[in-house]
Design a protein around this motif. Structure first.
Motif, PDB file in Angstrom:
ATOM      1  N   UNK A 158      -0.925  72.933  34.911  1.00  0.00           N
ATOM      2  CA  UNK A 158      -0.668  74.089  33.596  1.00  0.00           C
ATOM      3  C   UNK A 158      -0.279  75.194  34.638  1.00  0.00           C
ATOM      4  N   UNK A 159       0.420  74.966  35.628  1.00  0.00           N
ATOM      5  CA  UNK A 159       0.725  76.181  36.569  1.00  0.00           C
ATOM      6  C   UNK A 159       2.577  76.700  36.946  1.00  0.00           C
ATOM      7  N   UNK A 160       2.470  77.515  36.297  1.00  0.00           N
ATOM      8  CA  UNK A 160       4.292  77.716  37.021  1.00  0.00           C
ATOM      9  C   UNK A 160       4.410  77.643  38.498  1.00  0.00           C
ATOM     10  N   UNK A 161       6.117  77.355  38.332  1.00  0.00           N
ATOM     11  CA  UNK A 161       6.140  76.564  39.971  1.00  0.00           C
ATOM     12  C   UNK A 161       7.181  77.884  40.648  1.00  0.00           C
ATOM     13  N   UNK A 162       7.324  77.870  42.130  1.00  0.00           N
ATOM     14  CA  UNK A 162       7.911  78.467  42.487  1.00  0.00           C
ATOM     15  C   UNK A 162       8.717  77.293  43.733  1.00  0.00           C
ATOM     16  N   UNK A 163       9.749  78.011  44.040  1.00  0.00           N
ATOM     17  CA  UNK A 163      10.283  76.464  45.070  1.00  0.00           C
ATOM     18  C   UNK A 163      11.216  76.853  45.365  1.00  0.00           C
ATOM     19  N   UNK A 164      10.756  76.621  47.283  1.00  0.00           N
ATOM     20  CA  UNK A 164      11.205  77.365  48.042  1.00  0.00           C
ATOM     21  C   UNK A 164      11.946  76.312  48.934  1.00  0.00           C
ATOM     22  N   UNK A 165      12.982  76.458  48.962  1.00  0.00           N
ATOM     23  CA  UNK A 165      14.144  75.691  49.452  1.00  0.00           C
ATOM     24  C   UNK A 165      14.790  75.935  51.196  1.00  0.00           C
ATOM     25  N   UNK A 166      14.496  74.806  51.755  1.00  0.00           N
ATOM     26  CA  UNK A 166      14.983  75.101  53.419  1.00  0.00           C
ATOM     27  C   UNK A 166      16.143  73.880  53.872  1.00  0.00           C
ATOM     28  N   UNK A 167      17.954  74.453  53.802  1.00  0.00           N
ATOM     29  CA  UNK A 167      18.516  73.455  54.556  1.00  0.00           C
ATOM     30  C   UNK A 167      18.514  73.093  55.577  1.00  0.00           C
ATOM     31  N   UNK A 168      17.768  71.480  56.334  1.00  0.00           N
ATOM     32  CA  UNK A 168      17.065  70.914  57.057  1.00  0.00           C
ATOM     33  C   UNK A 168      18.727  70.699  58.370  1.00  0.00           C
ATOM     34  N   UNK A 169      19.461  70.815  57.306  1.00  0.00           N
ATOM     35  CA  UNK A 169      21.071  70.623  58.778  1.00  0.00           C
ATOM     36  C   UNK A 169      20.627  68.903  59.195  1.00  0.00           C
ATOM     37  N   UNK A 207     -12.001  72.226  50.652  1.00  0.00           N
ATOM     38  CA  UNK A 207     -11.555  73.192  49.859  1.00  0.00           C
ATOM     39  C   UNK A 207     -12.598  74.733  49.606  1.00  0.00           C
ATOM     40  N   UNK A 208     -10.987  75.385  49.241  1.00  0.00           N
ATOM     41  CA  UNK A 208     -11.889  76.960  49.232  1.00  0.00           C
ATOM     42  C   UNK A 208     -11.974  77.068  47.927  1.00  0.00           C
ATOM     43  N   UNK A 209     -12.289  78.301  47.163  1.00  0.00           N
ATOM     44  CA  UNK A 209     -12.433  78.288  45.617  1.00  0.00           C
ATOM     45  C   UNK A 209     -11.647  79.132  44.915  1.00  0.00           C
ATOM     46  N   UNK A 210     -10.778  78.550  43.637  1.00  0.00           N
ATOM     47  CA  UNK A 210     -10.424  78.656  43.044  1.00  0.00           C
ATOM     48  C   UNK A 210     -10.429  80.111  42.370  1.00  0.00           C
ATOM     49  N   UNK A 211     -10.075  80.836  42.440  1.00  0.00           N
ATOM     50  CA  UNK A 211     -10.599  81.453  41.894  1.00  0.00           C
ATOM     51  C   UNK A 211      -9.633  82.646  41.345  1.00  0.00           C
ATOM     52  N   UNK A 212      -8.544  82.411  40.755  1.00  0.00           N
ATOM     53  CA  UNK A 212      -6.985  83.166  40.776  1.00  0.00           C
ATOM     54  C   UNK A 212      -6.732  82.660  40.132  1.00  0.00           C
ATOM     55  N   UNK A 213      -7.419  81.319  38.748  1.00  0.00           N
ATOM     56  CA  UNK A 213      -7.311  80.544  37.315  1.00  0.00           C
ATOM     57  C   UNK A 213      -6.027  80.001  37.803  1.00  0.00           C
ATOM     58  N   UNK A 214      -4.903  80.226  36.606  1.00  0.00           N
ATOM     59  CA  UNK A 214      -4.101  79.201  36.503  1.00  0.00           C
ATOM     60  C   UNK A 214      -2.921  80.669  36.331  1.00  0.00           C
ATOM     61  N   UNK A 215      -3.246  81.423  36.669  1.00  0.00           N
ATOM     62  CA  UNK A 215      -1.873  82.923  37.148  1.00  0.00           C
ATOM     63  C   UNK A 215      -0.961  82.445  37.821  1.00  0.00           C
ATOM     64  N   UNK A 216      -1.076  82.565  39.491  1.00  0.00           N
ATOM     65  CA  UNK A 216      -0.645  82.232  40.102  1.00  0.00           C
ATOM     66  C   UNK A 216       0.738  81.177  40.139  1.00  0.00           C
ATOM     67  N   UNK A 217       1.788  81.218  40.995  1.00  0.00           N
ATOM     68  CA  UNK A 217       2.090  79.933  40.830  1.00  0.00           C
ATOM     69  C   UNK A 217       1.827  78.747  41.786  1.00  0.00           C
ATOM     70  N   UNK A 218       2.152  77.888  41.643  1.00  0.00           N
ATOM     71  CA  UNK A 218       2.557  76.714  42.649  1.00  0.00           C
ATOM     72  C   UNK A 218       3.704  76.934  43.398  1.00  0.00           C
ATOM     73  N   UNK A 219       3.309  76.740  45.095  1.00  0.00           N
ATOM     74  CA  UNK A 219       4.464  76.832  45.580  1.00  0.00           C
ATOM     75  C   UNK A 219       4.881  75.294  46.098  1.00  0.00           C
ATOM     76  N   UNK A 220       6.184  75.298  45.907  1.00  0.00           N
ATOM     77  CA  UNK A 220       6.558  74.145  46.099  1.00  0.00           C
ATOM     78  C   UNK A 220       7.956  73.878  47.608  1.00  0.00           C
ATOM     79  N   UNK A 221       7.467  73.525  48.350  1.00  0.00           N
ATOM     80  CA  UNK A 221       8.318  74.063  49.692  1.00  0.00           C
ATOM     81  C   UNK A 221       9.207  72.284  49.904  1.00  0.00           C
ATOM     82  N   UNK A 222      10.141  72.834  49.647  1.00  0.00           N
ATOM     83  CA  UNK A 222      11.416  71.223  49.755  1.00  0.00           C
ATOM     84  C   UNK A 222      11.912  71.770  50.843  1.00  0.00           C
ATOM     85  N   UNK A 223      12.435  70.764  51.972  1.00  0.00           N
ATOM     86  CA  UNK A 223      12.965  70.712  52.821  1.00  0.00           C
ATOM     87  C   UNK A 223      13.631  69.218  52.601  1.00  0.00           C
TER      88      UNK A 223
END
Length: 398
Positions: free
Chosen positions: A75-86, A28-44
């Motif tokens: 409590x954090x907003x989400x950024x979805x990153x999608x990849x078509x795995x074909x 684990x690393x220190x969670x220094x940026x609070x809840x301001x950054x978006x959670x990145x959810x990768x979808x494959x």
């Protein structure tokens, strides 16, 4: 199955975020940026080809579950990153690295094809990125390749068809042909059936393996007609299942009972029509499970997406639920990975399929239903095996 056109290139949905903290290992690393950054959810997932409809349903279900809980994770907003795995195993490491190394996602959610899943988990096991498998049943993912950061919200290939061996014997089928695409999922599913079926005195008349994703079945159907087995046990899914069932009936083989895992009819039953009548399957879900939660889920899904939910939508929905529960437990701190994993291990998912928890190998412990197509509907005949735990052969955690 119908699906929306999606680019084969990586699709970024939402604003790009600078300085996003990503989980790159188990320390684990220190969670220094609070809840301001978006959670990145990768979808494959597959958004083109035979399994395109499955990828769409999983995506819909996952996003729906998260939206129902406020559209945020911890409590954090989400950024979805999608990849078509074909559905291409050869591209799996590259596609996974696009998400893990290139986009530095916090989570990877994928995939459908078991061969693609094996390439994916090799990468995420090494990187430590928390991975949720919303469909692919590759036994090894929660077997020899099991890892603290890898979870599955669907099934193992073994789970779906092991109970079917007993069902076949009880139905009086002693001489059975097995048939599937020649790739990991198909071979593992018919393997689990054969394991149980032959241990109870059944005989495999012929094992037919078709190159994936070939859907030209005529020669195989002619062979089955000549063999005259008591039943045919097969695995196909998506567009392949739709065509196989129709071709089977058109070849005049309806007199030979057709059995298999529920993917044979799920998501394609309407298109199969009369050809699907009488098909007997085992699976961890059925469309018409008579529970308040399933009815509520199906009504909400149809209202939002304009089509009926299927097992793939349920598995995506439960992947979303797992993310919501785990992120709430750590208050959105994706760097607190040991605590995040512990929360996932303890999660109880209140699913449309019925509640389930996770085994030590991180595979669902769940009921497997016996279903039959009657009057165009998937009718639940009962529970083929209750609380079935995958043996997770080769997993050191077991």
């Amino acid at each position: 199955m119908d699906s929306k056109p999606v680019s084969r290139r990586t699709i970024l949905q939402g604003a790009a975020v600078a300085g996003l903290a990503g989980a790159s290992g188990f320390v684990p690393t220190k969670f220094a940026i609070g809840n301001t950054a978006k959670v990145k959810v990768g979808i494959m997932l597959p958004y083109s080809g035979t399994y395109a409809g499955l990828g769409e349903a999983i995506t819909n279900g996952m996003k729906m579950a998260i939206a129902e809980k406020g559209g945020k994770l911890g409590g954090r907003d989400i950024e979805y990153v999608a990849v078509d795995d074909e559905s291409d195993p050869a591209k799996a490491p590259e596609n996974t690295n696009k998400l893990v190394t290139g986009e530095k996602v916090d989570f990877v959610v994928g995939t459908v094809h078991s061969g693609v899943a094996m390439g994916m988990v090799k990468v995420t096991k090494q990187s430590g990125t928390i991975t949720i498998i919303p469909n692919a049943g590759a036994n090894a993912a929660t077997g020899p390749m099991c890892s603290p950061n890898i979870f599955r919200t669907s099934f193992s290939n073994w789970q779906t068809t092991f109970p079917l061996g007993k069902v076949a014997i009880e139905k009086g089928y002693k001489n059975v042909v097995t048939m599937t695409w020649k790739y990991a999922a198909g071979e593992e599913m018919i393997g689990a059936f054969e394991e149980h079926f032959t241990s109870r005195g059944g005989r495999i008349a012929r094992q037919i393996l078709v190159p994936f994703p070939n859907v030209e079945f005529q020669a195989n159907l002619t062979e089955i007609a000549a063999l005259k087995p008591d039943a045919v046990m097969c695995f196909f899914a998506g567009a392949g299942a739709l065509k196989f069932v129709k071709d089977y009936a058109a070849a005049g083989l309806k007199g030979i009972p057709l059995i298999g895992p529920g993917f044979l009819t799920d998501g394609v039953l309407k298109g199969q029509g009369e050809a699907a009548e009488g098909i007997l399957t085992t699976l961890h879900y059925a469309d018409n499970l008579d529970t308040p939660l399933n009815k509520t889920f199906r009504a909400a899904y149809e209202k939002q997406f304009g089509k009926g939910a299927d097992v793939y939508a349920v598995q995506g929905y439960d992947a979303g639920q797992l993310l919501v529960q785990a992120m709430a437990a750590v208050k959105g701190d994706t760097s607190a990975q040991p605590a995040l994993i512990a929360a996932m291990e303890k999660a109880e998912i209140k699913s449309p399929r019925g509640n389930f928890t996770f085994s030590k190998a991180h595979n669902p412990i769940q009921d497997i239903y016996l279903r039959e197509v009657k009057n165009g509907q998937e009718t639940v005949l009962g529970v083929a095996q209750k609380g079935l735990i995958d043996p997770a052969r080769g997993c050191k955690a077991v």
